[in-house]
Design a protein around this motif. Structure first.
Motif, PDB file in Angstrom:
ATOM      1  N   ILE A 113      23.140 -10.705  -3.818  1.00 20.09           N
ATOM      2  CA  ILE A 113      22.284 -11.104  -2.694  1.00 20.09           C
ATOM      3  C   ILE A 113      23.036 -10.970  -1.375  1.00 20.09           C
ATOM      4  N   MET A 114      24.289 -11.407  -1.355  1.00 24.06           N
ATOM      5  CA  MET A 114      25.097 -11.300  -0.132  1.00 24.06           C
ATOM      6  C   MET A 114      25.399  -9.846   0.214  1.00 24.06           C
ATOM      7  N   ARG A 115      25.617  -9.014  -0.810  1.00 22.15           N
ATOM      8  CA  ARG A 115      25.854  -7.586  -0.543  1.00 22.15           C
ATOM      9  C   ARG A 115      24.580  -6.937   0.004  1.00 22.15           C
ATOM     10  N   PHE A 116      23.424  -7.387  -0.465  1.00 22.46           N
ATOM     11  CA  PHE A 116      22.158  -6.925   0.098  1.00 22.46           C
ATOM     12  C   PHE A 116      22.071  -7.310   1.579  1.00 22.46           C
ATOM     13  N   CYS A 117      22.451  -8.554   1.896  1.00 25.74           N
ATOM     14  CA  CYS A 117      22.429  -9.005   3.299  1.00 25.74           C
ATOM     15  C   CYS A 117      23.394  -8.181   4.158  1.00 25.74           C
ATOM     16  N   ALA A 118      24.572  -7.884   3.599  1.00 27.29           N
ATOM     17  CA  ALA A 118      25.507  -7.010   4.323  1.00 27.29           C
ATOM     18  C   ALA A 118      24.851  -5.673   4.613  1.00 27.29           C
ATOM     19  N   GLY A 119      24.083  -5.188   3.643  1.00 29.78           N
ATOM     20  CA  GLY A 119      23.371  -3.922   3.824  1.00 29.78           C
ATOM     21  C   GLY A 119      22.370  -3.985   4.969  1.00 29.78           C
ATOM     22  N   VAL A 120      21.721  -5.143   5.157  1.00 30.02           N
ATOM     23  CA  VAL A 120      20.786  -5.288   6.275  1.00 30.02           C
ATOM     24  C   VAL A 120      21.518  -5.050   7.595  1.00 30.02           C
ATOM     25  N   GLY A 121      22.701  -5.678   7.737  1.00 29.77           N
ATOM     26  CA  GLY A 121      23.494  -5.481   8.955  1.00 29.77           C
ATOM     27  C   GLY A 121      23.969  -4.050   9.105  1.00 29.77           C
ATOM     28  N   VAL A 122      24.454  -3.452   8.021  1.00 32.60           N
ATOM     29  CA  VAL A 122      24.926  -2.062   8.056  1.00 32.60           C
ATOM     30  C   VAL A 122      23.774  -1.118   8.383  1.00 32.60           C
ATOM     31  N   GLY A 123      22.608  -1.366   7.770  1.00 32.93           N
ATOM     32  CA  GLY A 123      21.448  -0.502   8.020  1.00 32.93           C
ATOM     33  C   GLY A 123      21.016  -0.543   9.478  1.00 32.93           C
ATOM     34  N   MET A 124      21.005  -1.734  10.060  1.00 28.51           N
ATOM     35  CA  MET A 124      20.645  -1.855  11.471  1.00 28.51           C
ATOM     36  C   MET A 124      21.646  -1.097  12.343  1.00 28.51           C
TER      37      MET A 124
END
Length: 452
Positions: A113-124
């Motif tokens: 879940i936290m790696r998914f959240c990191a992905g949100v930041g990276v994607g932005m």
């Protein structure tokens, strides 16, 4: 201050200011590089800590991409409504939060879940950083400036690989590897406070006075006035931004090129070399220390050849670099697959791992981001960039999720024959559909790609 002559008109540019804000914005690329590389060093420890099967190994690695997809979609809406700058701030804050979350993860589900959240930041950040740089850069230096984003990505990869290697003897080393991501994210957040808003976004919001103020810091007053006129005319011709406009008949040719290049950049297969270095070298008997050392070598080569790409992207152009890179990758993968199949010594594997890294770093890696940032019309640039980069992250998820499964069924060498075929098809697409873009303003490219 540099003077550029174009069509009988002489403009002065404040290169120091332009490079400064480009580098600050490109720190978003560092976050991308960090989370991209940290998994390679952490995977040997995560396999043991979470007892990963090949399916879970692929899903854990690819969960970053799923977050990136959400982040790109969120960034497009935020960038159109509130501007490019607030989106970059939010990306940095999300990344800082998720880095701490991964470091203290009590179990596999929470970590994913936290790696998914990191992905949100990276994607932005992966969408907004090159978009912002393209919008504030004059035509003659836009390719190099957008490539700064790729430079910070590979710098993040190299530094992260070095840190992973140094931390490898610590107890629960993977927690430190992920937790240190809070440092670059907070530095990025601080830097964004000093960025001006994109003048093209300000004009789209009817804030011409603010746009002129920023453009006169970038170049001369004459350059500012000419730019405002051209950008305003572009918005009048193409109308208001919307996701439906992205798929309109006039914009569709540019979208097809952008999406195809984004997907090709991932399915060309190079990111399994970045993310699964340990798997590749373990298959030929290399120990853990050797595996982690190879990630450092990959980072060094990646950085050196990215610098070459930055030097050449506005000289040789985008198209020649893409053609050379795609056919070069196809040929080098065939050799690498053969070496892996016949269990060649690790030194030969290393050579033909580093060769495709060098080819990718001078072609598909930086040039794809440059093209995505410049080929779309002004009024749909953020929305169209979102579509292209979402496609990129979907392709990345497919690539890293399937690699451990393919290895289980085909051997470590098998997938590289597949990637060679994809690279050859990518070469044919670039040759037939991609136009050269160097040295043209965004408004000129809008005419070339859409007919407006």
């Amino acid at each position: 201050m540099q003077i550029i002559a174009k069509k009988q008109t002489t403009y002065k540019f404040n290169n120091r200011y332009i490079l400064g804000i480009s580098f600050i914005s490109a720190l978003g690329g560092y976050l991308f590089g960090f989370d991209f590389a940290v998994i390679s060093g952490a995977l040997p420890f995560l396999r043991t800590a979470f007892h990963l099967s090949s399916w879970w190994e692929g899903f854990l690695t690819g969960s970053l991409a799923l977050g990136c997809i959400a982040g790109c979609l969120l960034a497009g809406k935020l960038a159109d409504r509130y501007g490019r700058r607030p989106g970059l701030m939010i990306a940095a804050a999300i990344f800082a939060f998720s880095s701490i979350g991964m470091a203290f993860a009590p179990g596999l589900a929470f970590f994913v879940i936290m790696r998914f959240c990191a992905g949100v930041g990276v994607g932005m950040a992966s969408m907004l950083s090159p978009l912002y740089i393209a919008e504030i850069s004059p035509a003659h230096m836009r390719g190099r400036n957008v490539a700064i984003n790729q430079l910070t990505i590979v710098t993040g990869i190299l530094i992260t690989n070095l840190v992973n290697y140094l931390l490898s003897d610590m107890h629960e080393a993977w927690r430190w590897m992920f937790g240190l991501g809070v440092v670059p994210s907070l530095l990025f957040l601080l830097g964004v406070f000093f960025l001006p808003e994109s003048p093209r976004w300000l004009i789209s919001m009817g804030k011409q006075a603010k746009a002129i103020s920023i453009l006169t810091k970038i170049g001369s007053a004459e350059f500012a006035q000419t730019s405002v006129t051209a950008i305003g005319q572009s918005h009048q011709k193409t109308g208001q931004s919307s996701f439906s406009a992205v798929f309109s008949k006039s914009v569709r040719p540019a979208v097809i090129v952008g999406v195809t290049l984004a997907v090709f950049q991932q399915l060309c297969g190079i990111n399994v070399v970045f993310n699964y270095t340990s798997t590749i070298f373990k298959s030929v008997g290399a120990n853990l220390d050797h595996q982690l050392l190879e990630t450092v070598a990959i980072g060094v080569v990646n950085l050196l050849f990215t610098l070459i790409a930055m030097w050449q992207v506005d000289k040789l152009g985008r198209r020649p670099l893409m053609l050379a890179g795609s056919i070069g990758l196809a040929l080098s993968y065939i050799v690498l697959a053969a070496l892996l199949k016949y269990q060649a010594p690790a030194i030969w594997i290393s050579a033909f791992v580093l060769l495709p890294i060098a080819l990718y770093a001078t072609s598909l890696a930086p040039v794809t981001w440059v093209l995505i940032s410049e080929i779309f019309p002004n009024n749909v640039r953020s929305a169209a960039s979102s579509v292209a980069i979402v496609s990129l992250w979907i392709a990345y998820f497919i690539l890293v999720f399937t690699f451990p499964i393919l290895v289980e069924h085909l051997g470590t060498y098998g997938p590289f024959f597949l990637y060679a075929g994809i690279c050859f098809m990518g070469y044919l697409f670039v040759k037939s559909r991609v136009k050269e873009t160097k040295g043209q303003t965004l408004e000129q490219l809008e005419h070339n790609f859409t007919g407006h």
